[in-house]
Design a protein around this motif. Structure first.
Motif, PDB file in Angstrom:
ATOM      1  N   UNK A  13     -11.115   8.456  -5.182  1.00 56.40           N
ATOM      2  CA  UNK A  13      -9.938   8.068  -4.415  1.00 56.40           C
ATOM      3  C   UNK A  13      -9.708   6.566  -4.494  1.00 56.40           C
ATOM      4  N   UNK A  14     -10.765   5.791  -4.379  1.00 57.06           N
ATOM      5  CA  UNK A  14     -10.656   4.337  -4.491  1.00 57.06           C
ATOM      6  C   UNK A  14     -10.048   3.971  -5.846  1.00 57.06           C
ATOM      7  N   UNK A  15     -10.523   4.582  -6.906  1.00 56.60           N
ATOM      8  CA  UNK A  15     -10.002   4.284  -8.241  1.00 56.60           C
ATOM      9  C   UNK A  15      -8.533   4.679  -8.371  1.00 56.60           C
ATOM     10  N   UNK A  16      -8.150   5.826  -7.838  1.00 56.96           N
ATOM     11  CA  UNK A  16      -6.751   6.276  -7.907  1.00 56.96           C
ATOM     12  C   UNK A  16      -5.832   5.322  -7.149  1.00 56.96           C
ATOM     13  N   UNK A  18      -6.446   2.173  -6.479  1.00 51.14           N
ATOM     14  CA  UNK A  18      -6.452   0.922  -7.231  1.00 51.14           C
ATOM     15  C   UNK A  18      -5.469   1.000  -8.398  1.00 51.14           C
ATOM     16  N   UNK A  19      -5.500   2.084  -9.130  1.00 57.39           N
ATOM     17  CA  UNK A  19      -4.586   2.278 -10.261  1.00 57.39           C
ATOM     18  C   UNK A  19      -3.128   2.289  -9.800  1.00 57.39           C
ATOM     19  N   UNK A  20      -2.881   2.717  -8.552  1.00 54.91           N
ATOM     20  CA  UNK A  20      -1.521   2.772  -8.015  1.00 54.91           C
ATOM     21  C   UNK A  20      -1.053   1.408  -7.493  1.00 54.91           C
ATOM     22  N   UNK A  21      -1.939   0.410  -7.515  1.00 55.94           N
ATOM     23  CA  UNK A  21      -1.533  -0.930  -7.117  1.00 55.94           C
ATOM     24  C   UNK A  21      -1.978  -1.369  -5.740  1.00 55.94           C
ATOM     25  N   UNK A  22      -2.816  -0.586  -5.089  1.00 52.49           N
ATOM     26  CA  UNK A  22      -3.338  -0.973  -3.788  1.00 52.49           C
ATOM     27  C   UNK A  22      -4.597  -1.817  -3.963  1.00 52.49           C
ATOM     28  N   UNK A  23      -4.793  -2.777  -3.062  1.00 49.43           N
ATOM     29  CA  UNK A  23      -6.096  -3.402  -2.913  1.00 49.43           C
ATOM     30  C   UNK A  23      -6.878  -2.407  -2.065  1.00 49.43           C
ATOM     31  N   UNK A  24      -8.072  -2.070  -2.493  1.00 51.98           N
ATOM     32  CA  UNK A  24      -8.759  -0.958  -1.838  1.00 51.98           C
ATOM     33  C   UNK A  24     -10.258  -1.208  -1.782  1.00 51.98           C
ATOM     34  N   UNK A  25     -10.862  -0.700  -0.717  1.00 54.70           N
ATOM     35  CA  UNK A  25     -12.320  -0.761  -0.609  1.00 54.70           C
ATOM     36  C   UNK A  25     -12.832   0.493   0.074  1.00 54.70           C
ATOM     37  N   UNK A  26     -13.998   0.866  -0.328  1.00 54.73           N
ATOM     38  CA  UNK A  26     -14.679   2.013   0.267  1.00 54.73           C
ATOM     39  C   UNK A  26     -15.650   1.470   1.303  1.00 54.73           C
ATOM     40  N   UNK A  38     -16.248   4.032  11.114  1.00 55.65           N
ATOM     41  CA  UNK A  38     -15.369   3.393  10.159  1.00 55.65           C
ATOM     42  C   UNK A  38     -14.688   4.454   9.308  1.00 55.65           C
ATOM     43  N   UNK A  39     -13.463   4.189   8.858  1.00 53.97           N
ATOM     44  CA  UNK A  39     -12.831   5.112   7.914  1.00 53.97           C
ATOM     45  C   UNK A  39     -13.560   5.043   6.576  1.00 53.97           C
ATOM     46  N   UNK A  40     -13.339   6.031   5.732  1.00 51.34           N
ATOM     47  CA  UNK A  40     -13.994   6.053   4.427  1.00 51.34           C
ATOM     48  C   UNK A  40     -13.403   5.027   3.473  1.00 51.34           C
ATOM     49  N   UNK A  41     -12.085   4.819   3.557  1.00 50.62           N
ATOM     50  CA  UNK A  41     -11.389   3.956   2.611  1.00 50.62           C
ATOM     51  C   UNK A  41     -10.343   3.132   3.349  1.00 50.62           C
ATOM     52  N   UNK A  42     -10.228   1.865   2.970  1.00 48.57           N
ATOM     53  CA  UNK A  42      -9.145   0.995   3.436  1.00 48.57           C
ATOM     54  C   UNK A  42      -8.327   0.602   2.214  1.00 48.57           C
ATOM     55  N   UNK A  43      -6.995   0.712   2.339  1.00 54.02           N
ATOM     56  CA  UNK A  43      -6.117   0.380   1.218  1.00 54.02           C
ATOM     57  C   UNK A  43      -4.875  -0.322   1.736  1.00 54.02           C
ATOM     58  N   UNK A  44      -4.411  -1.313   0.991  1.00 51.93           N
ATOM     59  CA  UNK A  44      -3.189  -2.012   1.355  1.00 51.93           C
ATOM     60  C   UNK A  44      -2.556  -2.636   0.137  1.00 51.93           C
ATOM     61  N   UNK A  45      -1.259  -2.912   0.248  1.00 54.78           N
ATOM     62  CA  UNK A  45      -0.566  -3.554  -0.870  1.00 54.78           C
ATOM     63  C   UNK A  45       0.325  -4.700  -0.396  1.00 54.78           C
ATOM     64  N   UNK A  46       0.040  -5.233   0.780  1.00 54.31           N
ATOM     65  CA  UNK A  46       0.834  -6.323   1.315  1.00 54.31           C
ATOM     66  C   UNK A  46       2.008  -5.842   2.152  1.00 54.31           C
ATOM     67  N   UNK A  47       2.410  -4.610   1.970  1.00 55.23           N
ATOM     68  CA  UNK A  47       3.511  -4.019   2.733  1.00 55.23           C
ATOM     69  C   UNK A  47       3.004  -2.975   3.719  1.00 55.23           C
ATOM     70  N   UNK A  48       2.033  -2.205   3.295  1.00 55.70           N
ATOM     71  CA  UNK A  48       1.472  -1.142   4.140  1.00 55.70           C
ATOM     72  C   UNK A  48      -0.044  -1.151   4.000  1.00 55.70           C
ATOM     73  N   UNK A  49      -0.698  -0.804   5.096  1.00 52.97           N
ATOM     74  CA  UNK A  49      -2.151  -0.758   5.130  1.00 52.97           C
ATOM     75  C   UNK A  49      -2.572   0.601   5.673  1.00 52.97           C
ATOM     76  N   UNK A  50      -3.510   1.238   4.998  1.00 51.06           N
ATOM     77  CA  UNK A  50      -3.949   2.580   5.367  1.00 51.06           C
ATOM     78  C   UNK A  50      -5.445   2.590   5.621  1.00 51.06           C
TER      79      UNK A  50
END
Length: 160
Positions: A13-16, A18-26, A38-50
């Protein structure tokens, strides 16, 4: 064995993302290695954070405890992220749900069936689209309030 598969799926999921343009960490400390939930994954792209709680299954329904979902919502609210439950079934892609959109069992747990994920789940592309349009999804927030996943005060804070 199930834990190794779960770890592999989280890395996938982290790799997917990342490939979609999110900054991501597990967050490998999730799942009991720390006192904080803690959640399993944090992802953001400057506009939205998940903040994403990731689960996978061979095809059987995926269950989350009420405590897992409450911790995800709590962390997300405090961190400023949108909570998402990410599910992946074998030979399928990742699908995402707001906690308020997931079926809640009589016992207070949450369940996602494969057919529901395929029919109603958001894709990674949907997350990107939502990031581009910005803002909280009003209908989903109201559904979460109605189901008791979010308080009215928490929902109001999402629109600030």
């Amino acid at each position: 064995m199930a834990n190794r598969k779960g770890n592999r799926r989280e890395r996938e999921l982290v790799n997917r993302l990342d490939e979609a343009g999110f900054a991501v960490m597990r967050a490998p400390a999730s799942g009991g290695a720390t006192q904080r939930e803690l959640p399993d994954v944090l992802a953001g792209n400057g506009e939205a954070f998940y903040a994403i709680e990731a689960k996978s299954s061979s095809g059987k329904p995926i269950y989350l405890t009420g405590e897992e979902v409450e911790a995800l919502v709590y962390f997300s609210r405090n961190f400023g992220a949108r909570p998402k439950i990410g599910v992946r079934f074998d030979r399928e892609d990742w699908y995402f749900f707001h906690p308020g959109d997931v079926y809640r069992t009589d016992g207070g747990n949450y369940r996602v069936k494969k057919e529901v994920a395929l029919a109603e789940g958001e894709t990674i592309e949907d997350l990107l689209d939502r990031a581009e349009t910005g803002g909280a999804d009003v209908e989903r927030v109201l559904t979460a309030v109605e189901q008791g996943t979010l308080s009215a005060e928490e929902a109001a804070g999402m629109f600030d």
